[in-house]
Design an enzyme around this catalytic site. Structure first.
Site, PDB file in Angstrom:
ATOM      1  CD  GLU A   1      14.223  15.102  -8.648  1.00 56.93           C
ATOM      2  OE1 GLU A   1      15.081  14.206  -8.551  1.00 56.93           O
ATOM      3  OE2 GLU A   1      14.510  16.294  -8.790  1.00 56.93           O
TER       4      GLU A   1
ATOM      5  CB  THR B   1       7.134   6.951 -16.325  1.00 60.37           C
ATOM      6  OG1 THR B   1       7.107   5.566 -16.009  1.00 60.37           O
ATOM      7  CG2 THR B   1       5.724   7.481 -16.339  1.00 60.37           C
TER       8      THR B   1
ATOM      9  CD  GLU C   1      15.464   2.590 -10.385  1.00 59.09           C
ATOM     10  OE1 GLU C   1      14.615   2.730 -11.279  1.00 59.09           O
ATOM     11  OE2 GLU C   1      15.601   3.387  -9.442  1.00 59.09           O
TER      12      GLU C   1
ATOM     13  N   GLY D   1       9.346   9.408 -10.609  1.00 61.02           N
ATOM     14  CA  GLY D   1       9.034   8.038 -11.005  1.00 61.02           C
ATOM     15  C   GLY D   1      10.153   7.466 -11.837  1.00 61.02           C
TER      16      GLY D   1
HETATM   17  P1  NDP Z   1       6.473   5.015 -12.525  1.00 57.72           P
HETATM   18  O1  NDP Z   1       7.279   5.832 -13.443  1.00 57.72           O
HETATM   19  O2  NDP Z   1       5.911   3.748 -13.014  1.00 57.72           O
HETATM   20  O3  NDP Z   1       5.235   5.847 -11.952  1.00 57.72           O
HETATM   21  C1  NDP Z   1       5.371   7.082 -11.290  1.00 57.72           C
HETATM   22  C2  NDP Z   1       4.041   7.812 -11.352  1.00 57.72           C
HETATM   23  O4  NDP Z   1       3.757   8.162 -12.702  1.00 57.72           O
HETATM   24  C3  NDP Z   1       2.857   6.971 -10.889  1.00 57.72           C
HETATM   25  O5  NDP Z   1       1.920   7.784 -10.243  1.00 57.72           O
HETATM   26  C4  NDP Z   1       2.350   6.439 -12.217  1.00 57.72           C
HETATM   27  O6  NDP Z   1       1.023   6.027 -12.107  1.00 57.72           O
HETATM   28  C5  NDP Z   1       2.504   7.648 -13.088  1.00 57.72           C
HETATM   29  N1  NDP Z   1       2.530   7.384 -14.528  1.00 57.72           N
HETATM   30  C6  NDP Z   1       2.831   6.246 -15.193  1.00 57.72           C
HETATM   31  N2  NDP Z   1       2.710   6.425 -16.526  1.00 57.72           N
HETATM   32  C7  NDP Z   1       2.345   7.725 -16.719  1.00 57.72           C
HETATM   33  C8  NDP Z   1       2.077   8.530 -17.866  1.00 57.72           C
HETATM   34  N3  NDP Z   1       2.155   8.049 -19.111  1.00 57.72           N
HETATM   35  N4  NDP Z   1       1.731   9.820 -17.691  1.00 57.72           N
HETATM   36  C9  NDP Z   1       1.660  10.340 -16.451  1.00 57.72           C
HETATM   37  N5  NDP Z   1       1.885   9.624 -15.321  1.00 57.72           N
HETATM   38  C10 NDP Z   1       2.236   8.331 -15.442  1.00 57.72           C
HETATM   39  O7  NDP Z   1       7.389   4.809 -11.248  1.00 57.72           O
HETATM   40  P2  NDP Z   1       7.092   3.884 -10.004  1.00 57.72           P
HETATM   41  O8  NDP Z   1       5.803   4.295  -9.362  1.00 57.72           O
HETATM   42  O9  NDP Z   1       7.293   2.474 -10.429  1.00 57.72           O
HETATM   43  O10 NDP Z   1       8.253   4.337  -8.991  1.00 57.72           O
HETATM   44  C11 NDP Z   1       9.512   3.790  -9.005  1.00 57.72           C
HETATM   45  C12 NDP Z   1      10.502   4.651  -9.761  1.00 57.72           C
HETATM   46  O11 NDP Z   1      10.525   5.951  -9.191  1.00 57.72           O
HETATM   47  C13 NDP Z   1      11.909   4.140  -9.662  1.00 57.72           C
HETATM   48  O12 NDP Z   1      12.521   4.215 -10.932  1.00 57.72           O
HETATM   49  C14 NDP Z   1      12.587   5.092  -8.706  1.00 57.72           C
HETATM   50  O13 NDP Z   1      13.963   5.189  -8.862  1.00 57.72           O
HETATM   51  C15 NDP Z   1      11.885   6.358  -9.036  1.00 57.72           C
HETATM   52  N6  NDP Z   1      12.011   7.292  -7.928  1.00 57.72           N
HETATM   53  C16 NDP Z   1      12.797   8.403  -8.091  1.00 57.72           C
HETATM   54  C17 NDP Z   1      12.980   9.275  -7.031  1.00 57.72           C
HETATM   55  C18 NDP Z   1      13.812  10.514  -7.174  1.00 57.72           C
HETATM   56  O14 NDP Z   1      13.712  11.383  -6.311  1.00 57.72           O
HETATM   57  N7  NDP Z   1      14.618  10.653  -8.201  1.00 57.72           N
HETATM   58  C19 NDP Z   1      12.360   9.039  -5.725  1.00 57.72           C
HETATM   59  C20 NDP Z   1      11.559   7.835  -5.683  1.00 57.72           C
HETATM   60  C21 NDP Z   1      11.391   7.015  -6.771  1.00 57.72           C
HETATM   61  P3  NDP Z   1       0.660   4.471 -11.780  1.00 57.72           P
HETATM   62  O15 NDP Z   1       1.539   4.021 -10.688  1.00 57.72           O
HETATM   63  O16 NDP Z   1      -0.734   4.590 -11.376  1.00 57.72           O
HETATM   64  O17 NDP Z   1       0.899   3.757 -13.073  1.00 57.72           O
END
Ligand code: NDP
Length: 476
Positions: free
Chosen positions: A244, A226, A380, A222
């Site tokens: 990641e 986060t 980003e 994510g």
């Molecule tokens: P987020 O960081 O917002 O969310 C990722 C996941 O974490 C979601 O399931 C989210 O839930 C959950 N989450 C959010 N807050 C918390 C917390 N405090 N504790 C535990 N879990 C939490 O990312 P996005 O979903 O917006 O995805 C986009 C991002 O992911 C971009 O920055 C992208 O670059 C990155 N990414 C990285 C990749 C890699 O391989 N390096 C591959 C693909 C994406 P919810 O959505 O329900 O809030």
């Protein structure tokens, strides 16, 4: 519905959120708004299942996971449609990339685990050391919305194959494929409690996974912010962590490249999945001698990309995942203008006729005239927005490429073999593509440097992450 202890059940609090179809801008289903109580149930189920699953002969575990892969292949059309409806991407892309890669993830780790060996070391004439890798226990897998089933399976497949039991949370923005996946697990006969899928928002359900004392490892994909929060919670609990995170990836085009190939693939690496791939090359650096020609061609082809209904076969750019994300992306275009950038094409919301009239569509956008240190080129954006900048020397472009806090991926376009190796060695990115993009070999380690992540996934690295190494030293 959540998938806990082998059953599809409602969240304990009977609380639900609306699941929005971003191409239509309206809700089309409900998703559980789970909380710590649901995570507790899931963790207990995973704990009960652990002894049986981890002790099962690896061939048998593997066969169940391969059965799930077969079922994904069987349901390709349905899963691709669900992925597109949740996320906004063209169905064609989901069919060609996301869903086949999801089944490939399952198959790769299912078969990989069979060949995962322990090591032995003969220590002179004095001792034999042998190292075993045993499954670490109940693990938490948290995945984002951009490649929903693909990244969900990328985390859970190695965990399950290694013999762990799992509590997983997909993004609440894109829950449908994980829900369909839970039905496939039931059909494939995955034992109860081995995989538990709990839907809900990050700060509530996600945070409860990270905080749970009986969940001993967290695999998270994510955003970087986060990731930092998760590390803050998990590190003092001494949990294993694989993060990641985000990227701001450079795409470097040297004058000696295969111009047509570089151009064609750069359009893909800029705008595939509406630019919502962590590996998209959002900063394009072009050697000055071909800069004008490259920009002219790039802009002309970008302007012809069809933005439209994700169901339409002709559509190249679908909807962004949410209204909030669309506004965030558009705010970056505004920021780029304020920073002195010139928008050569795109930059606006697109109104589509018919069922998609309220959808969250943004034109593919090309910006020039910015320096490498401005916010537009440091943060980003995660949308269909790229900047193009000229450079004169190799050293200069390496400096530009490495100038952000991120270090996920990079692409180099050159026909000069020595230069390719030289530049690749100096780029601070976890994966570097030379004359290609998004080409994957699942055996290779995958992950980011700097703020793009900690740890490596893929291949043995992923299986190792979900195991505990133990060494036995025998004096002979
Ligand atoms: P987020 O960081 O917002 O969310 C990722 C996941 O974490 C979601 O399931 C989210 O839930 C959950 N989450 C959010 N807050 C918390 C917390 N405090 N504790 C535990 N879990 C939490 O990312 P996005 O979903 O917006 O995805 C986009 C991002 O992911 C971009 O920055 C992208 O670059 C990155 N990414 C990285 C990749 C890699 O391989 N390096 C591959 C693909 C994406 P919810 O959505 O329900 O809030």
């Amino acid at each position: 519905m959540n998938y806990i202890n082998g059953e599809l059940i409602e969240p304990r609090a009977k609380s639900f959120l609306e699941n929005i179809n971003p191409a239509e801008g309206k809700p089309y289903s409900l998703v559980p708004d789970s909380d710590a109580e649901d995570i507790q149930l899931a963790t207990e189920a995973a704990q009960r299942a652990f002894d049986g699953w981890s002790a099962m002969p690896v061939e048998k575990r593997s066969a169940t996971l391969q059965k799930i892969a077969d079922l994904i292949d069987r349901d390709l059309d349905q899963l691709a449609l669900a992925e597109s409806t949740d996320q906004g991407k063209p169905v064609k892309l989901a069919k060609a990339v996301d869903i086949p890669r999801a089944s490939a993830n399952m198959r790769f780790f299912a078969t990989g685990a069979i060949h995962f060996a322990s090591e032995a070391h003969i220590t002179g004439h004095e001792a034999i050391n042998y190292t075993t890798h045993t499954p670490v226990g109940v693990v938490g897998c948290i995945s984002p919305w951009n490649l929903p089933l693909y990244l969900f399976t990328w985390k859970i497949a190695p965990a399950l194959a290694a013999g762990c039991t799992v509590v997983a949370k997909p993004s609440e923005l894109t829950p449908m494929t994980a829900f369909l996946f839970s039905k496939l697990c039931i059909e494939a006969g995955l034992p109860k409690g081995v995989l538990n899928i709990v839907h809900g928002v990050g700060p509530k359900a996600g945070q409860a996974i990270v905080e749970h004392p009986d969940i001993v490892a967290i695999s998270f994909t994510g955003g970087t912010v986060t990731g930092k929060k998760i590390a803050t919670t998990a590190a003092p609990m001494f949990k294993k962590l694989s993060l990641e995170l985000g990227g701001k990836n450079p795409n470097i085009v040297f004058a000696d490249c295969d111009f047509e190939q570089a151009l064609h693939t750069s359009i893909q690496s800029s705008f595939s999945n509406q630019g919502e791939i962590c590996l998209c090359g959002s900063r394009i650096f072009v050697e000055r001698t071909i800069y004008d020609r490259f920009v002219k061609e790039f802009v002309s082809r970008t302007a012809k990309l069809t933005v439209g209904d994700p169901h339409d076969e002709q559509t190249k750019i679908g909807a962004l995942v949410s209204e909030a994300h669309m506004h965030k992306v558009l705010s970056y275009v505004e920021l780029a203008r304020q920073e002195g950038g010139k928008v050569l094409t795109g930059g606006r919301q697109v109104k589509i006729d018919g069922r998609c009239t309220n959808g969250y569509f943004v034109e593919p956008t090309v910006i020039t005239g910015l320096g490498h240190m401005c916010r537009t080129n440091q943060e980003e954006i995660f949308g269909p927005v790229v900047t193009i900048m000229p450079f004169d020397t190799e050293d200069e472009v390496i400096n530009y490429a490495n100038s952000t806090g991120y270090g996920l991926s990079a692409t180099i376009w050159t026909e000069n073999l020595k230069r390719a190796h030289r530049v690749a060695a100096q780029l601070k990115s976890g994966i570097i593509w030379v004359n290609c993009w998004l080409f994957r070999d699942l055996r290779t380690p995958f992950g980011g440097m700097k703020q793009s992540g900690v740890g490596r996934e893929g291949g043995w690295e992923a299986l190792r992450f979900f195991t505990e190494a133990k060494n036995v030293c025998i004096k002979i």
